[in-house]
Scaffold this motif. Structure first.
Motif, short mmCIF file in Angstrom:
data_model
loop_
_atom_site.label_atom_id
_atom_site.label_comp_id
_atom_site.label_asym_id
_atom_site.label_seq_id
_atom_site.Cartn_x
_atom_site.Cartn_y
_atom_site.Cartn_z
N GLY A 24 -40.95 19.99 33.78
CA GLY A 24 -41.82 19.01 33.15
C GLY A 24 -42.15 17.84 34.05
O GLY A 24 -43.25 17.28 33.99
N LEU A 25 -41.21 17.47 34.91
CA LEU A 25 -41.40 16.31 35.79
C LEU A 25 -41.78 16.71 37.21
O LEU A 25 -42.06 15.84 38.04
N GLY A 26 -41.76 18.02 37.48
CA GLY A 26 -42.12 18.48 38.81
C GLY A 26 -41.10 18.12 39.87
O GLY A 26 -41.45 17.78 41.01
N ILE A 27 -39.82 18.19 39.49
CA ILE A 27 -38.74 17.87 40.44
C ILE A 27 -37.76 19.03 40.48
O ILE A 27 -37.82 19.96 39.66
N ASP A 28 -36.84 18.99 41.41
CA ASP A 28 -35.84 20.04 41.54
C ASP A 28 -34.77 19.90 40.44
O ASP A 28 -34.37 18.78 40.10
N GLU A 29 -34.32 21.02 39.92
CA GLU A 29 -33.32 20.99 38.85
C GLU A 29 -32.03 20.31 39.30
O GLU A 29 -31.39 19.60 38.52
N SER A 30 -31.65 20.51 40.54
CA SER A 30 -30.43 19.88 41.05
C SER A 30 -30.54 18.37 41.02
O SER A 30 -29.54 17.67 40.82
N TYR A 31 -31.76 17.87 41.18
CA TYR A 31 -31.96 16.41 41.16
C TYR A 31 -31.77 15.86 39.74
O TYR A 31 -31.27 14.74 39.57
N VAL A 32 -32.17 16.65 38.75
CA VAL A 32 -31.96 16.25 37.34
C VAL A 32 -30.46 16.07 37.10
O VAL A 32 -30.04 15.09 36.47
N LYS A 33 -29.67 16.99 37.60
CA LYS A 33 -28.22 16.92 37.39
C LYS A 33 -27.61 15.73 38.15
O LYS A 33 -26.66 15.11 37.68
N TRP B 138 -38.91 11.44 29.23
CA TRP B 138 -39.20 12.86 29.01
C TRP B 138 -38.45 13.38 27.79
O TRP B 138 -39.00 14.11 26.97
N LEU B 139 -37.19 12.99 27.68
CA LEU B 139 -36.38 13.42 26.53
C LEU B 139 -36.95 12.86 25.22
O LEU B 139 -36.94 13.55 24.19
#
Length: 252
Positions: free
Chosen positions: A10-19, A56-57
């Motif tokens: 949704g934000l166009g970023i890497d999943e690892s960065y979300v974590k 986003w949440l």
């Protein structure tokens, strides 16, 4: 699909960065604003990265959980005027307040909340891991809500949904009472005297939900005195909303 993956897409970023962002739940700027009583209110503002994910949440997850019609803060169209207008004709008013409202909403309380809202959680396809991620992102140090966080207002209203319904049910057993809640400000009004037991019931309900009543902000109002709700003065003669004589004189 994992929630972390949905956020990343949704934000166009890497999943690892979300974590990584979720582990940085301590990155808040701290500052104070003055309160009416002369003390200072602590504001904790999340980092830009946390804000983006919290927003986003809000738009994709938290918006699906209900907020009661008795809440007049934090939702679109809400205002202190609308909150006060509900009580404009009340002959008798009771005001009370929840102590340390946001910080009282803990991780444990929110885990319990999500468990109790199994239907919505299932519809959103949220796992226990997803819920833990939401809490890591939205809670300060992963422990509790704070004033200043983007997600705090919505989450607070979510948590208070059952409280609002239960309190209105109690009031209906006593008679015809109007009830509104503006964040942690609770106001009850009636054309007749407000039963003393109602305050006891409110206190008991707060305790059941993990809150504590602010006794310093608990008081009754009637037409023999100034009636004021969330800073709005209720005119005792015409039942209209005003800013009060003190504020009026400041402009002239």
């Amino acid at each position: 699909m994992r929630l972390s993956e949905k956020i990343a897409r949704g934000l166009g970023i890497d999943e690892s960065y979300v974590k990584i962002i979720a582990t940085r739940n301590h990155l808040y700027a701290k500052y104070y604003i003055p309160k009416k009583n002369g003390k200072r209110r602590l504001i904790l503002q999340p980092s830009k990265e946390l804000k983006v994910v919290q927003r986003w949440l809000l738009k994709n997850i938290l918006c699906y959980f209900p907020v009661s019609k008795y809440s007049f803060a934090y939702s679109k169209g809400d205002s202190i005027n609308k909150n006060a207008a509900v009580h404009s004709r009340g002959e008798h008013l009771l005001h009370t307040d929840i102590s340390d409202f946001f910080p009282s909403i803990s991780r444990k309380m929110l885990l319990y909340y999500f468990i109790n809202n199994k239907q919505i959680v299932t519809e959103l396809d949220l796992t226990r891991e997803d819920i833990e991620l939401i809490l890591d992102i939205c809670l300060y140090r992963g422990k509790n809500l704070v004033v200043g966080s983007v997600a705090s207002p919505r989450i607070a209203n979510m948590v208070m949904y059952e409280f609002d319904l239960q309190l209105k049910k109690i009031l209906d057993e006593y008679g015809r009472y109007q009830y509104t809640r503006y964040a942690d400000d609770i106001v009850i009004s009636s054309m007749s005297f407000i039963d003393e037991n109602i305050l006891i019931k409110i206190n008991q309900l707060m305790v059941e939900h993990g809150f504590q009543m602010n006794k310093d902000k608990t008081y009754y109002m009637g037409r023999n005195k100034k009636r004021q709700v969330t800073g709005i003065v209720l005119d005792n003669n015409q039942n209209i909303l005003t800013i009060g004589n003190k504020k009026y004189k400041e402009f002239y």
